[in-house]
Design a protein around this motif. Sequence first.
Motif, PDB file in Angstrom:
ATOM      1  N   SER A  75      -5.891  37.774 106.829  1.00 45.98           N
ATOM      2  CA  SER A  75      -5.472  39.078 107.350  1.00 45.98           C
ATOM      3  C   SER A  75      -5.935  40.233 106.477  1.00 45.98           C
ATOM      4  N   ASP A  76      -6.207  39.974 105.224  1.00 49.36           N
ATOM      5  CA  ASP A  76      -6.630  41.027 104.278  1.00 49.36           C
ATOM      6  C   ASP A  76      -7.738  40.477 103.382  1.00 49.36           C
ATOM      7  N   LYS A  88      -0.764  45.558  96.835  1.00 50.18           N
ATOM      8  CA  LYS A  88      -0.338  46.116  98.115  1.00 50.18           C
ATOM      9  C   LYS A  88       1.100  45.768  98.468  1.00 50.18           C
ATOM     10  N   TYR A 390       4.246  41.575 103.234  1.00 47.56           N
ATOM     11  CA  TYR A 390       3.158  41.998 104.123  1.00 47.56           C
ATOM     12  C   TYR A 390       3.644  42.100 105.564  1.00 47.56           C
ATOM     13  N   TYR A 394       3.348  45.740 106.831  1.00 45.20           N
ATOM     14  CA  TYR A 394       2.183  45.886 107.693  1.00 45.20           C
ATOM     15  C   TYR A 394       2.356  45.043 108.961  1.00 45.20           C
ATOM     16  N   ASP A 396       1.611  45.580 111.998  1.00 44.27           N
ATOM     17  CA  ASP A 396       0.518  45.654 112.969  1.00 44.27           C
ATOM     18  C   ASP A 396      -0.786  45.050 112.457  1.00 44.27           C
ATOM     19  N   LEU A 397      -0.759  44.504 111.248  1.00 40.44           N
ATOM     20  CA  LEU A 397      -1.965  43.914 110.676  1.00 40.44           C
ATOM     21  C   LEU A 397      -2.365  42.665 111.457  1.00 40.44           C
ATOM     22  N   GLU A 398      -3.642  42.558 111.797  1.00 37.27           N
ATOM     23  CA  GLU A 398      -4.110  41.376 112.521  1.00 37.27           C
ATOM     24  C   GLU A 398      -3.955  40.138 111.646  1.00 37.27           C
ATOM     25  N   ARG A 399      -3.351  39.113 112.199  1.00 32.17           N
ATOM     26  CA  ARG A 399      -3.144  37.860 111.468  1.00 32.17           C
ATOM     27  C   ARG A 399      -3.753  36.704 112.254  1.00 32.17           C
ATOM     28  N   HIS A 460      -1.701  51.189 102.973  1.00 34.28           N
ATOM     29  CA  HIS A 460      -2.217  50.610 104.211  1.00 34.28           C
ATOM     30  C   HIS A 460      -3.105  49.430 103.891  1.00 34.28           C
ATOM     31  N   ALA A 461      -2.936  48.345 104.623  1.00 35.13           N
ATOM     32  CA  ALA A 461      -3.755  47.169 104.407  1.00 35.13           C
ATOM     33  C   ALA A 461      -5.099  47.353 105.045  1.00 35.13           C
TER      34      ALA A 461
END
Length: 461
Positions: A75-76, A88, A390, A394, A396-399, A460-461
Motif C-alpha cells: 500500500s505504501d 508516517k 495506517y 489513511y 482511503d489508501l489503496e490496499r 499523507h501516505a
Amino acid sequence: MKQQKSGSGEFKKEIGLFGGMSVICGIMIGSGIFYLGSYVLQRSGYSLGLALICWLLGGLVSLLGGLCFAELGASDPKAGGQLVYLSKAYHPVLGFMYGFTQWILASSGSIAAIAVAIPTALVDFIPGLTQLHIKLIAIALIVLLTLFNLRGVKGASNLQTFFMVAKLLPIFIIMIGALVLGNQTPDLSPVPASAPDGSPLTAGSVFGMIAFATVASLWAYEGWTNLNAVAEEIKNVKRNLPLAIILGIGGVAIFYALFNYSLMRVIPLDEAKSLIESGSLYLGTTVAERLFGVAGKVIVLIGMLLAMFNCLNGMVLAFSRIYYAMSAEKIFFKKLGTLNKNGVPAASLISQMIISIILVCLRNLDQLTSLVVFCGMLFNCLAVTAVFVYRRKYPDLERPYKVWLYPVSVIVTVILFVGLMINNLMEDPVTALTGLIVPVIGIFFYLYFKKKYGGEEKEHA
C-alpha cells in the motif's frame, strides 16, 4: 515521500518476484543453518519433536510479521520500508531513530560481522591466515560488493539470485543425503524427558522451554523485514512484494524444519546431546563428514561461504535504501538522498561502506551488534502495530493486499513480539537497556537535521 533525484537518476524497477524472494531468503539463510539447530534442540530439552515445533513457531512469528509488512509495503511502496512506516504512522523522529541506529551500528555492524565471518571460516583451511588478513579480506569484500551495487540494482539483484541458488545446492546435497542414507528413526514426541535444570516437567516449564527455543530459532529468520527497503525497485510491487514475503518466509520455515530433521536421521539423539554439550554445535558439518568423508567438510565450507556472500550482498543492497529515505524526508545528509545515473543511492552505499569498514577495524564487533537486538525487536513491533495506525490515519489508501485474519493476526503478532522483548530483557537486562542509548542519541541528530533542512511532517501516505 517525494523522490529526490540527481541529474537523470531515478529508481529502476528491476527486481522481479524471484529476485525479491532471493533478497529476503538470501539474507535469512546464512551459515547459521549449520549450527543454530543445536541451540534450538538444547533449549527444547533434546526433544526433536518439540524442537521442530519451535522451528515452525519461529517461522510463524516471522510470517505473521511479514504479512503486516506485506500490507504496508504493497500500500505504501517507498524506498526505506520500515523507516517510512514508522515516520508516517507515528512521527518522523521515530523513523529517524530507527534509521540512525541502522546506519551507525545495526545494519553497518551486520555487514561488518558477515564480512569478517567469511574469511574466518577459512582459518582451518588456509594456514597462516592472521587477524590482519581476515580484516583486509573483509574490507575488500565490502568494497567489492559496494562497487558492484553502484552499477545498478539489476546486476545486484541477478547476483543475489545466482548465489541464492548456488548456496542451496550444497545444503540440499547434505539434506537429501541425510534423508536417504541416514538409518536413524528419530523420535518425534514433543514431550522432553525433563526440564533443562533436570526438574520434573510442568506446564509452565514446557511453555518456558518453547519460548526460549523459539527465540533461538528466530536468529535464523532474521532479515525478513529487509525486502520492503527496496520496494520502489520491485516490478509490479503490489503483487510481487506480498508474494515474495509469504513464499520466502514460508519456504524458509519448511526448509529449516526439514533440514534439522534430516540431521537426526544420521546422528542418534543421545550422540547429538553429547556433541552439543561438549561444544560441537555444527551438527550439519558432522553429518556431512559422516556421509561424504573429507569431501563433506568441503561441501559444508562451500555452502557456508556461498550463504554468507549471498547474505552480505543482500544487506549491502537493501540497507543503503534506508539512509536514502531519511535524506528524502529532509532529516539527514542531503547527499544521501540522491541517485546516480544507474538509479541507485550511491552516496548512501558509500557512507554505509565507510562505516562498515570502520566497524571491521574495531574489536568486540559481536558485542557492539548485540546491543541493538532489543531495540531492533522494539522497532519491528512498532512497525507491525503501524498496520492499525495506517488503517486509521489513511482509510482511503489503496490496499492491494490486506493482512489475513485482521485484526486478530496483528494482535497476536504484537503479543508475540512483546513476549520476546520481555524474555530478552529478563535474560540480559543490561545489554538490552544499554542498546537503547544509540536511538536516544539519534534524537539529538534528528533535531539538528530538522533545523538545518526543515524536515517533512508526513500527513499523507
